[in-house]
Design a protein around this motif. Structure first.
Motif, PDB file in Angstrom:
ATOM      1  N   ILE A   1      -8.177  64.466 -27.830  1.00 12.71           N
ATOM      2  CA  ILE A   1      -7.470  64.456 -26.854  1.00 12.71           C
ATOM      3  C   ILE A   1      -6.036  64.397 -27.128  1.00 12.71           C
ATOM      4  N   VAL A   2      -5.778  63.527 -28.002  1.00 13.53           N
ATOM      5  CA  VAL A   2      -4.149  63.194 -28.444  1.00 13.53           C
ATOM      6  C   VAL A   2      -3.617  64.726 -28.941  1.00 13.53           C
ATOM      7  N   TYR A   3      -4.295  65.090 -30.154  1.00 17.02           N
ATOM      8  CA  TYR A   3      -4.228  66.368 -30.605  1.00 17.02           C
ATOM      9  C   TYR A   3      -3.697  67.338 -29.660  1.00 17.02           C
ATOM     10  N   GLY A   4      -4.745  67.692 -28.498  1.00 18.84           N
ATOM     11  CA  GLY A   4      -4.452  68.515 -27.588  1.00 18.84           C
ATOM     12  C   GLY A   4      -3.081  68.476 -26.715  1.00 18.84           C
ATOM     13  N   CYS A   5      -3.157  67.218 -26.382  1.00 21.83           N
ATOM     14  CA  CYS A   5      -1.712  66.861 -25.590  1.00 21.83           C
ATOM     15  C   CYS A   5      -0.412  66.932 -26.350  1.00 21.83           C
ATOM     16  N   VAL A   6      -0.468  66.798 -27.640  1.00 21.18           N
ATOM     17  CA  VAL A   6       0.829  67.182 -28.381  1.00 21.18           C
ATOM     18  C   VAL A   6       1.033  68.472 -28.518  1.00 21.18           C
ATOM     19  N   ARG A   7      -0.036  69.295 -28.511  1.00 18.64           N
ATOM     20  CA  ARG A   7      -0.146  70.763 -28.446  1.00 18.64           C
ATOM     21  C   ARG A   7       0.363  71.198 -27.147  1.00 18.64           C
ATOM     22  N   HIS A   8       0.241  70.926 -26.101  1.00 16.47           N
ATOM     23  CA  HIS A   8       0.617  71.032 -24.919  1.00 16.47           C
ATOM     24  C   HIS A   8       2.105  70.850 -24.706  1.00 16.47           C
ATOM     25  N   PHE A   9       2.363  69.747 -25.397  1.00 18.70           N
ATOM     26  CA  PHE A   9       3.775  69.322 -25.151  1.00 18.70           C
ATOM     27  C   PHE A   9       4.823  70.399 -26.093  1.00 18.70           C
ATOM     28  N   ARG A  10       4.383  70.434 -27.204  1.00 19.01           N
ATOM     29  CA  ARG A  10       5.028  71.372 -28.230  1.00 19.01           C
ATOM     30  C   ARG A  10       5.159  72.786 -27.707  1.00 19.01           C
ATOM     31  N   LEU A  11       4.086  73.304 -27.323  1.00 20.75           N
ATOM     32  CA  LEU A  11       4.164  74.621 -26.782  1.00 20.75           C
ATOM     33  C   LEU A  11       5.285  74.922 -25.636  1.00 20.75           C
ATOM     34  N   ASN A  12       5.588  73.986 -24.889  1.00 20.73           N
ATOM     35  CA  ASN A  12       6.443  73.859 -23.701  1.00 20.73           C
ATOM     36  C   ASN A  12       7.738  73.543 -24.343  1.00 20.73           C
ATOM     37  N   GLU A  13       7.831  72.697 -25.027  1.00 25.80           N
ATOM     38  CA  GLU A  13       8.980  72.153 -26.000  1.00 25.80           C
ATOM     39  C   GLU A  13       9.656  73.349 -26.506  1.00 25.80           C
ATOM     40  N   ALA A  14       9.016  74.151 -27.249  1.00 31.62           N
ATOM     41  CA  ALA A  14       9.396  75.200 -28.059  1.00 31.62           C
ATOM     42  C   ALA A  14      10.101  76.289 -27.160  1.00 31.62           C
ATOM     43  N   ALA A  15       9.301  76.445 -25.687  1.00 34.02           N
ATOM     44  CA  ALA A  15       9.802  77.294 -24.888  1.00 34.02           C
ATOM     45  C   ALA A  15      10.770  76.899 -23.781  1.00 34.02           C
ATOM     46  N   LEU A  16      11.159  75.839 -23.819  1.00 30.72           N
ATOM     47  CA  LEU A  16      12.014  75.138 -22.787  1.00 30.72           C
ATOM     48  C   LEU A  16      13.722  75.988 -22.944  1.00 30.72           C
ATOM     49  N   PHE A  17      14.097  75.936 -24.090  1.00 28.07           N
ATOM     50  CA  PHE A  17      15.451  76.805 -24.067  1.00 28.07           C
ATOM     51  C   PHE A  17      15.443  78.002 -24.726  1.00 28.07           C
ATOM     52  N   PRO A  18      16.209  78.837 -24.331  1.00 25.34           N
ATOM     53  CA  PRO A  18      17.445  78.686 -23.408  1.00 25.34           C
ATOM     54  C   PRO A  18      17.266  78.938 -21.904  1.00 25.34           C
ATOM     55  N   ASP A  19      15.806  79.503 -21.479  1.00 22.66           N
ATOM     56  CA  ASP A  19      15.754  79.834 -20.164  1.00 22.66           C
ATOM     57  C   ASP A  19      15.716  78.777 -19.260  1.00 22.66           C
ATOM     58  N   ARG A  20      15.382  77.300 -19.630  1.00 21.73           N
ATOM     59  CA  ARG A  20      15.337  76.394 -18.634  1.00 21.73           C
ATOM     60  C   ARG A  20      14.750  76.584 -17.452  1.00 21.73           C
ATOM     61  N   ASN A  21      13.454  77.196 -17.636  1.00 23.08           N
ATOM     62  CA  ASN A  21      12.335  77.212 -16.595  1.00 23.08           C
ATOM     63  C   ASN A  21      12.027  75.815 -16.325  1.00 23.08           C
ATOM     64  N   PRO A  22      12.183  75.655 -15.015  1.00 24.94           N
ATOM     65  CA  PRO A  22      11.679  74.423 -14.372  1.00 24.94           C
ATOM     66  C   PRO A  22      10.051  74.221 -14.448  1.00 24.94           C
TER      67      PRO A  22
END
Length: 484
Positions: free
Chosen positions: A220-241
């Motif tokens: 579960i932890v590994y899956g949650c970190v994956r979830h976070f990192r996928l979105n962290e990597a996609a957050l900039f520069p578009d700044r999608n809500p």
């Protein structure tokens, strides 16, 4: 069948150069030019089954590799792997690997899908008492007329302790920023033909009924970190809500996992990590609140001020995520999950080894009981009480989602669908109430002495949401528990 344990790290090209030129890497590396062809059916049958099939060529040698992703996510992999030499670029699909058994007749339609070309620089590094293979890969993924660059580091434990992987990762990060990598090279290839996505929802937890509680918590932890990192990597520069929202959801799911498995993850390090995750979520909170406000504000001077404040908040988020402490939080979490003291604490051994179904039933009963007790007076409760019910409902929902894969009997699946639907409705109404409670305070900061905060309170909408939340609560309590 062999097993490997590796830590994948995302780096920029500049960071890779800085690390390669640092004193951490002694001597000249072994340089290997690699070309790998990845295969699948036209419907991506192997991918859907959690398998990858490639033929990699190094010089004149070709090796076929089949990998089963299993629960290995978030940069830390413990995969099933089947390897054999082949003479050409035609895959060998026989009893030496599980492909034919899994995809059946579709094996006849397996074809090349994309290619990965890499220049690999390889060192053998001593870290503590461990021997670790460190590779820096540079190259690209190619599918038809599309391509995508690759720069990443892989640390593979050859001999020693998993904790030494993280010690080496920290020393690398001290030289140049590194973050847990969550995409395999095969995933990068499939992305070239997938629809472009700006945000990523949580994937089902890779659990099965034969696991212990400790094994399930790790997955579960590994899956949650994956979830976070996928979105962290996609957050900039578009700044999608939506991207920011999903990054915060990943952090909330991580914190909920600590509550769900409280009986096995006690201790000072667990509390420290929970505090770091809470702080990181708070750092993202201002930007999220302003996103919500912006979505409900008409064009005009107030909306312009909200937009300006939102841009400043995203600047702060970008700065926070670039700090060494934010990077360290994820590495610390992965290290502790893989090799922390909680795995050696004799007092927790019985609970660690408890079958996951029994643990899940206990946790789901506990959270449902709390929602039932605290939510029975939603019509007359104050904002703070309803906020607490909302947090309880989130934990119940995340637990329901985490444990869904182990409740797969026909009746359990049918009840789970209805239960989670009722829970989502309750969360939606309570979330709307929380937005109403938060908006006036945010607006007072943007419009001191103005009327915006009073307008945002919207008592009529609040009354409707409270009534809808009360109805949703009744539906949830009436829904049959899928785990019984």
């Amino acid at each position: 069948m062999a097993s490997e344990i590796e830590l994948k790290l995302d780096v920029s090209r500049e960071a890779a150069l800085a690390i390669e030129g640092s004193p951490l890497l002694v001597g000249e590396p072994q340089v290997i030019d690699q070309r790998a062809i990845y295969f699948d059916t036209p419907e991506n049958g192997l991918r859907k089954a959690g398998l990858s099939l490639r033929i990699r060529r190094s010089g004149e040698q070709r090796v076929q590799t089949v990998k089963a992703a299993g629960g290995g996510t978030a940069g830390l992999f413990a995969r099933g792997e089947w390897e054999c030499p082949v003479d050409g670029d035609q895959p060998r699909l026989d009893e030496t690997n599980p492909i034919r058994a899994i995809v059946g007749d579709a094996v006849e339609r397996i074809e090349p899908r994309f290619e990965v070309r890499i220049e690999r620089h390889l060192w053998m590094v001593q870290e503590g008492a461990s021997t670790i293979e460190l590779v820096i890969d540079r190259g690209e993924t190619i599918a038809a007329d599309r391509n995508s660059p690759i720069t990443e580091i892989e640390l593979e434990l050859k001999e020693g302790a998993a904790a030494d992987l993280f010690a080496l990762a920290r020393r690398l990060d001290a030289r140049a920023p590194v973050r847990p990598g969550v995409l395999t090279k095969s995933e990068r290839g499939y992305r070239l033909s997938d629809e472009v996505r700006s945000s990523f929802k949580a994937e089902p937890a890779a659990l099965d009924d034969g696991m212990t509680s400790a094994e399930a918590f790790q997955r579960i932890v590994y899956g949650c970190v994956r979830h976070f990192r996928l979105n962290e990597a996609a957050l900039f520069p578009d700044r999608n809500p939506d991207t920011l929202h999903q990054a915060r959801v990943a952090l909330r799911r991580l914190r909920s996992a600590f509550s769900i498995f409280a009986s096995i993850v006690r201790g000072a390090e667990a509390e420290r990590l929970r505090g770091q995750l809470r702080g990181l979520a708070a750092d993202l909170g201002d930007a999220r609140n302003l996103d919500v406000l912006l979505d409900h504000t008409e064009a005009g001077s107030l909306r312009d001020r909200i937009f300006s404040a939102r841009e400043d908040a995203y600047d702060r988020v970008e700065a926070v995520l670039a700090t060494p402490s934010a990077r360290a939080t994820m590495l610390d979490l992965l290290e502790w999950t893989a090799a922390g003291e909680w795995l050696r604490n004799e007092a927790l051994e019985t609970d660690r080894c408890r079958p996951i179904r029994a643990h899940a039933e206990g946790a789901l009963n506990r959270f449902r009981k709390k929602v039932k007790k605290d939510g029975r007076d939603l019509l007359t409760a104050d904002d703070e009480t309803r906020h607490e019910v909302r947090k309880d409902a989130k934990k119940l929902r995340y637990a329901s989602e985490f444990f869904k894969p182990i409740f797969q009997r026909k009746r359990e699946k049918r009840r789970s669908k209805k239960f989670v639907a009722a829970l989502e409705e309750l969360q939606e109404q309570l979330g709307g109430l929380n937005d109403l409670a938060t908006a006036p305070e945010v607006l007072r900061l943007l419009d001191p002495g103005g009327h915006a905060a009073a307008i945002a309170s919207d008592p009529e909408r609040k009354a409707r949401l409270i009534e809808a939340a009360d109805e949703a609560y009744d539906d949830l309590i009436d829904a049959k528990c899928f785990w019984r």
